[in-house]
Design a protein around this motif. Structure first.
Motif: not given
Length: 452
Positions: A264-279
């Protein structure tokens, strides 16, 4: 992270692959060794990736209609999303699609991450399945900006589940963040030629000097490392994402739950890391929000509704859209600040509703009884029915789940604070596993007696 002995052993294996292993097998083995070595080097150099606050949901056959309606409302209230997929390896056959991750970005500091478990969906004839289709219909819309680390075509294999069609994918507005990042990096970090007088040969961080091929795309892990200076753990890349990740889906032992938590952590962090790159790339505006004022990460399972169940009514929390719509053309000028658009009447109405809902929630839970470590099989409906049978007046009932221990608690908003000690004494022993077993047996006995 590897031990020193494991690290040295891996280096030896890379340089001493047996000559009997040739061709594609040799290439694949060498690639596997290099990935493990790269993972270790990043883990040694950078601290682990840390996400912004988020709320976690699962969509599978146990998901309630009210949860799906709440998520659909969240999608309607914003325009910025990230999306990723996971598949499973099948020998001698194409990879099988298993998981879709959708991040609903409600503000710079808070979002919902939804894991759609494709191998555990409700049956096609059920109303819940129709709501899952509506979830994607609302998402794949021209006014929604969906950031993907790659192309939207990675969703084509998922069309076989009949939740969305190729035509719907053509209608949405995907933004390839992988391509956007490559353009950004090459613009911000052109090659810096070294001179004979220079003694520092590590100053240039262009793609060529970093050892990346110009025609190759960036991995998400490398982008997080070089742009955010964080290590994004990718050791679970080829895992079995089809086993059922939701801890309430089936009965799991502690080892099985721990394994699922890592996936779950792996799957969720893929999206959350993209968000921080977008920021970081200023593809979305930084804004604070009052959506989730606490400092705690909330992890919600399928029955952990963020909406409040008040008696027999449910009040869905509405999210506020804090982002400007983004078109692919905006990426070309990502470094140019954009002015905040004036809120429309509909947006102001959503904000007003959200504020009223939060005030109402605070009022319902001004005085509450919290019962910890309850049996996860109790539903909101069960709990309300039991509380009423004990003569305890309440205004609202809701669940919370610890993000560390995964233990569930029930929060009961009270109408009469003057007798709260008496009410707590009546019910604080309830909702344990033994109580659930008695509750189910009593129901079966009651039903059997009525059939006679």
């Amino acid at each position: 992270m590897l031990s020193q002995r494991e690290y040295e052993d891996l280096l030896w294996k890379i340089n001493h692959i047996p000559s009997t292993i040739t061709g594609k097998k040799r290439h694949n083995l060498r690639t596997t060794f290099k990935k493990k070595l790269h993972e270790h080097e990043l883990a040694t150099k950078y601290p682990p990736f840390e996400p912004l606050k988020f709320e976690q949901y699962f969509i599978n056959f146990r998901t309630t209609d009210s949860t799906l309606i709440h998520l659909i409302d969240q999608i309607k209230s914003t325009s910025v999303f990230t999306l990723d997929t996971e598949s499973i390896l099948i020998p001698y056959r194409p990879n099988a699609p298993a998981l879709i991750q959708v991040q609903i970005i409600l503000s710079e500091s808070f979002s919902s991450v939804v894991l759609i478990e494709m191998c555990h969906l409700p049956r096609a004839h059920e109303h819940t399945f129709t709501l899952v289709k509506q979830f994607f219909q609302t998402l794949f819309n021209t006014d929604k900006n969906i950031f993907i680390w790659g192309a939207i075509s990675e969703l084509h294999n998922f069309c076989s589940y009949n939740l969305f069609t190729y035509e719907q994918l053509d209608l949405c507005n995907p933004i390839n963040l992988q391509d956007a990042f490559k353009t950004h990096w090459n613009t911000q970090h052109p090659h810096q030629p070294t001179t004979s007088a220079s003694t520092n040969y590590s100053e240039c961080i262009c793609e060529e000097c970093l050892g990346f091929q110009k025609k190759k795309t960036w991995s998400l892990q490398n982008a997080v490392a070089f742009e955010l200076s964080r290590w994004l753990d990718k050791r679970q890349t080829t895992s079995n994402f089809d086993i059922g990740l939701d801890p309430t889906l089936y009965h799991f032992n502690s080892a099985e739950i721990a394994h699922r938590q890592s996936l779950i952590r792996y799957a969720v962090y893929d999206c959350l890391s993209m968000q921080q790159i977008m920021l970081k790339l200023k593809l979305i505006e930084r804004q604070e929000s009052n959506i989730n004022p606490s400092n705690e990460i909330i992890t919600a399972t399928v029955n952990d509704l963020t909406n409040i169940a008040c008696d027999d009514d449910q009040h869905d929390l509405q999210a506020t859209n804090n982002f400007e719509p983004i078109s692919p053309a905006d990426i070309q000028d990502a470094s140019t600040p954009r002015q905040q658009q004036t809120l429309t009447k509909a947006e102001r109405h959503r904000i007003h509703n959200r504020t009223c809902t939060l005030k109402q929630r605070k009022r319902y839970y001004k005085t509450e009884i919290i019962i910890s470590n309850i049996d996860r099989r109790f539903t909101i409906k069960n709990i309300k029915e039991i509380i009423k049978s004990y003569g305890v007046p309440f205004s609202a009932v809701n669940f919370s789940t610890s993000s560390t221990t995964r233990k569930r608690s029930v929060h009961i908003g009270m109408r009469n604070s003057s007798q709260i000690n008496d009410y707590q004494h009546r019910i604080d022993h309830l909702f344990t596993t033994s109580h659930y077993n008695r509750f189910i047996n009593d129901r079966r006995t009651y039903r059997s007696s009525n059939k006679r």
